[in-house]
Design an enzyme around this catalytic site. Structure first.
Site, PDB file in Angstrom:
ATOM      1  N   LYS A 113      80.441 -19.356  79.693  1.00  0.00           N
ATOM      2  CA  LYS A 113      81.568 -19.945  78.955  1.00  0.00           C
ATOM      3  C   LYS A 113      81.126 -21.117  78.091  1.00  0.00           C
ATOM      4  O   LYS A 113      81.702 -21.370  77.036  1.00  0.00           O
ATOM      5  CB  LYS A 113      82.668 -20.391  79.931  1.00  0.00           C
ATOM      6  CG  LYS A 113      83.467 -19.242  80.518  1.00  0.00           C
ATOM      7  CD  LYS A 113      84.770 -19.731  81.123  1.00  0.00           C
ATOM      8  CE  LYS A 113      85.658 -18.581  81.554  1.00  0.00           C
ATOM      9  NZ  LYS A 113      86.872 -19.024  82.235  1.00  0.00           N
ATOM     10  N   LYS A 195      82.170  -6.796  80.383  1.00  0.00           N
ATOM     11  CA  LYS A 195      83.338  -6.755  81.270  1.00  0.00           C
ATOM     12  C   LYS A 195      84.621  -6.636  80.436  1.00  0.00           C
ATOM     13  O   LYS A 195      84.702  -7.227  79.363  1.00  0.00           O
ATOM     14  CB  LYS A 195      83.340  -8.082  82.048  1.00  0.00           C
ATOM     15  CG  LYS A 195      84.314  -8.167  83.170  1.00  0.00           C
ATOM     16  CD  LYS A 195      84.314  -9.573  83.767  1.00  0.00           C
ATOM     17  CE  LYS A 195      85.134 -10.545  82.955  1.00  0.00           C
ATOM     18  NZ  LYS A 195      85.611 -11.722  83.655  1.00  0.00           N
ATOM     19  N   LYS A 198      90.461 -10.348  78.966  1.00  0.00           N
ATOM     20  CA  LYS A 198      91.664 -10.602  78.173  1.00  0.00           C
ATOM     21  C   LYS A 198      91.370 -11.492  76.976  1.00  0.00           C
ATOM     22  O   LYS A 198      92.179 -11.612  76.071  1.00  0.00           O
ATOM     23  CB  LYS A 198      92.781 -11.181  79.048  1.00  0.00           C
ATOM     24  CG  LYS A 198      92.436 -12.415  79.830  1.00  0.00           C
ATOM     25  CD  LYS A 198      93.545 -12.705  80.862  1.00  0.00           C
ATOM     26  CE  LYS A 198      93.076 -13.719  81.874  1.00  0.00           C
ATOM     27  NZ  LYS A 198      93.840 -13.738  83.089  1.00  0.00           N
TER      28      LYS A 198
HETATM   29  P1  AMP Z   1      90.786 -14.202  85.330  1.00  0.00           P
HETATM   30  O1  AMP Z   1      91.353 -13.334  84.258  1.00  0.00           O
HETATM   31  O2  AMP Z   1      89.410 -14.664  84.972  1.00  0.00           O
HETATM   32  O3  AMP Z   1      91.704 -15.259  85.811  1.00  0.00           O
HETATM   33  O4  AMP Z   1      90.573 -13.225  86.555  1.00  0.00           O
HETATM   34  C1  AMP Z   1      91.571 -12.957  87.513  1.00  0.00           C
HETATM   35  C2  AMP Z   1      91.043 -11.987  88.532  1.00  0.00           C
HETATM   36  O5  AMP Z   1      90.781 -10.715  87.920  1.00  0.00           O
HETATM   37  C3  AMP Z   1      89.719 -12.403  89.187  1.00  0.00           C
HETATM   38  O6  AMP Z   1      89.742 -12.042  90.546  1.00  0.00           O
HETATM   39  C4  AMP Z   1      88.687 -11.613  88.444  1.00  0.00           C
HETATM   40  O7  AMP Z   1      87.539 -11.379  89.212  1.00  0.00           O
HETATM   41  C5  AMP Z   1      89.440 -10.317  88.172  1.00  0.00           C
HETATM   42  N1  AMP Z   1      88.924  -9.643  86.963  1.00  0.00           N
HETATM   43  C6  AMP Z   1      88.878 -10.150  85.707  1.00  0.00           C
HETATM   44  N2  AMP Z   1      88.342  -9.255  84.849  1.00  0.00           N
HETATM   45  C7  AMP Z   1      88.031  -8.150  85.591  1.00  0.00           C
HETATM   46  C8  AMP Z   1      87.444  -6.875  85.284  1.00  0.00           C
HETATM   47  N3  AMP Z   1      87.067  -6.557  84.044  1.00  0.00           N
HETATM   48  N4  AMP Z   1      87.283  -5.993  86.300  1.00  0.00           N
HETATM   49  C9  AMP Z   1      87.670  -6.297  87.552  1.00  0.00           C
HETATM   50  N5  AMP Z   1      88.225  -7.479  87.908  1.00  0.00           N
HETATM   51  C10 AMP Z   1      88.406  -8.405  86.950  1.00  0.00           C
END
Ligand code: AMP
Ligand code: TRP
Length: 330
Positions: A113, A195, A198
């Site tokens: 990041k 990955k 969003k």
């Molecule tokens: P975040 O969007 O970073 O707040 O992630 C929220 C949750 O979603 C966390 O547990 C991440 O590990 C999971 N996560 C985010 N992106 C992915 C992805 N591409 N595949 C699987 N899990 C994800």
């Protein structure tokens, strides 16, 4: 009673990756006996990178409605907003004072990041893991369902808990990450080496849970695969197709090998059409419920009661921690 806890940042529309990596395991655990779930919107984590005020506000509300739409059962689950329970910041500071700069600088997510921050890197981006540790340790969580990318943050949480317990006596439960075998790392539909995220600048790479159904279906149909045209799970040689098979498997609860069998004489086109329909049905169901919650007064009541319960648990733990360290008078 086992306690399950997870947080999701309100930093954009949540994706199918978030759902499969973090929400699906949460829903799975919700079905078990003797569990209590705490789910929160990690807005304090979101401001480690710049956020626009109005957007942050609407993302928080949207995420709350989406989590409810995904199927949180309010008899077992409590939903709250991180910044409304100030104990998170308070224990976060204590955790920061027990973390070493070196170990924080080694975090992969920080390194990734950091390079994207053109206007400077906030200190919060570095101290994000001790705040996440506080989120978890405040509630003596047993299990933390997360995607693969959060594994390292769970490991540092365990280290910090153990370090504190050794220094001040048994205080925190050492939590376990709960990571599913299928779906813990969903890849971008446009570039299967990355990955699904969003914050991807290319919207074709991710499916948002609020995407228009036809747009989402098109994203599946145009997902990058290969020219072999054999439906076979092979992450190394067929990363794009394998990612689609993973999504199919996670949404239908079918084994990877069963999917290979079903499609052994089929083309990619047929497989993608079927997957697009599965995703269409899945999104329609969630969006119907989302539309209900987002315009319902119930949401505030749910978030108030989640906040009050979380505060009740967290403030007791924080008091114990302050006492052990020798802060204040009591
Ligand atoms: P975040 O969007 O970073 O707040 O992630 C929220 C949750 O979603 C966390 O547990 C991440 O590990 C999971 N996560 C985010 N992106 C992915 C992805 N591409 N595949 C699987 N899990 C994800
Ligand atoms: N760091 C997590 C993410 O980016 C969000 C998060 C914050 C979290 N606090 C947490 C997840 C506590 C699990 C438990 O995805």
């Amino acid at each position: 009673m086992r306690r399950v806890l997870t947080g999701i940042q309100p930093s954009g529309h949540i994706t199918l990756g978030n759902y499969l990596g973090a929400i699906r395991p949460l829903l799975e655990l919700q079905n078990e006996d003797d569990v209590e779930l705490l789910v929160f919107i990690a807005d304090l984590h979101a401001i480690t990178v710049p956020q626009e005020r109005a957007k942050l506000r609407s993302n928080i509300k949207e995420l709350a409605a989406l989590l409810l739409a995904c199927g949180l059962d309010l008899n077992k689950s409590h939903l709250f907003i991180q910044s409304e329970v100030p104990c998170h910041n308070q224990l976060g500071w204590v955790m920061e004072c027990n973390s070493y700069i070196g170990e924080l600088e080694r975090m992969t997510q920080f390194k990734d990041k950091k390079v994207k921050q053109v206007d400077g890197v906030s200190a919060g981006l570095l101290t994000y893991p001790p705040l996440m540790a506080a989120d978890i340790l405040l509630y003596d969580a047993d299990l933390v369902p997360v995607g693969e990318d959060q594994k390292q943050h769970l490991e540092i949480t365990r280290d910090l808990a153990t370090r504190f317990n050794n220094k001040y006596g048994e205080t925190f439960k050492v939590p376990e990450a709960y990571i599913l075998k299928t779906g813990a790392r969903i890849m971008s539909l446009a570039d299967p080496s990355k990955k699904m995220s969003k914050s991807d600048s290319n919207p074709k790479g991710y499916i948002s849970l609020l995407d228009d159904i036809n747009v989402a279906k098109k994203k599946i149909k145009s997902a990058v695969t290969d020219s072999d045209n054999k439906i076979k799970f092979d992450k190394d040689n067929k990363p794009g197709l394998s990612n689609l098979i993973t999504i199919y498997s996670a949404l239908t609860n079918k084994e990877l090998s069963d999917i290979e069998n079903i499609y052994q004489d089929s083309t990619y086109q047929k497989f993608k059409e079927d997957l697009a329909n599965i995703i269409g049905d899945f999104l329609t169901n969630i969006q119907d419920k989302y539309n209900y919650y987002i315009s319902s007064d119930n949401m505030d009541l749910i978030l108030n009661s989640g906040r009050d319960l979380a505060y009740h648990y967290a403030s007791r733990k924080l008091q114990k921690v302050y006492h052990k360290i020798g802060l204040g008078r009591y």
